[in-house]
Write a protein that holds these residues in place. Structure first.
Motif: not given
Length: 232
Positions: A213-220
């Motif tokens: 979740t953290a990786r996906q939101v950071r990338a977005a």
């Protein structure tokens, strides 16, 4: 930096992620771990040194910095979730969240920055959240306090660079703690949060993205707004 032989301070160390941080530091060879808690008499975890520390009481923060003047790692973990929904309820909980999550982190960081400088730079770790980046209508004030804490973390990283202090921001989605016991979603074990943070300290990494979740939101963050908005 090396954790073995270090001296650490962990705020909110009596349970949950804070306790996991404390245990991980000891397991990695820290020589001393000061456990910042509001009720030192209630701390029973072996190996920890109780330290009276309510991060909203500036006299206690100053006293803690004097007591733990040998600290080389400071972990700002103390945090609460107490605010109202977006369009109703008292603002008192929201104010409390800002006092603890944002201003408390600021107070502790300010008090311990010269301590870390005197001891060679060390590391300052701020326990953030995916809520730092993602809007949340259920817990809007918590998310706002974490956004403020993230901004503060970035400012501290710049300000403390010259004194050689590594500033680490830790982001994660839901974590399996008492605070999330009634929320039925996949959760990360606090020990996993602590382990990944210890790795980041050793590798001199300024940011920890614990889960998908953290990786996906950071990338977005660089994309359209709807990419970071929750679906519910």
């Amino acid at each position: 930096m090396e954790i073995e032989g270090s001296v650490a301070v962990v705020t909110g160390a009596n349970r949950g992620i804070g306790l996991a941080f404390s245990r991980a530091l000891l397991a990695r060879g820290a020589a001393r771990v000061y456990a910042g808690v509001r009720r030192p008499e209630d701390l029973t975890e072996p190996g920890l040194e109780p330290l009276l520390l309510d991060v909203t009481h500036h006299d206690q923060v100053a006293a803690a910095a004097r007591t733990a003047s040998d600290a080389t790692i400071v972990v700002n973990n103390a945090g609460i979730q107490a605010g109202p929904p977006l369009l109703e309820g008292s603002m008192d909980g929201a104010r409390r969240e800002l006092e603890v999550n944002y201003l408390g982190t600021w107070a502790v960081s300010r008090a311990f920055a010269p301590v870390l400088a005197a001891n060679g730079g060390g590391a300052l770790v701020n326990m953030l959240s995916v809520a730092s980046w993602r809007p949340n209508s259920r817990f809007p004030s918590y998310a706002a306090s974490k956004s403020a804490q993230w901004s503060l973390t970035n400012a501290l990283r710049i300000a403390l660079r010259e004194q050689g202090t590594l500033v680490v921001g830790v982001h994660v989605g839901w974590v399996d703690t008492d605070a999330t016991a009634e929320i039925d979603v996949p959760k990360t074990d606090p020990a996993e949060v602590a382990a990944r943070t210890m790795d980041a300290i050793v590798r001199d990494e300024p940011e920890v993205l614990v889960d998908d979740t953290a990786r996906q939101v950071r990338a977005a963050l660089s994309g359209p707004l709807d990419l970071i908005s929750p679906t519910a």
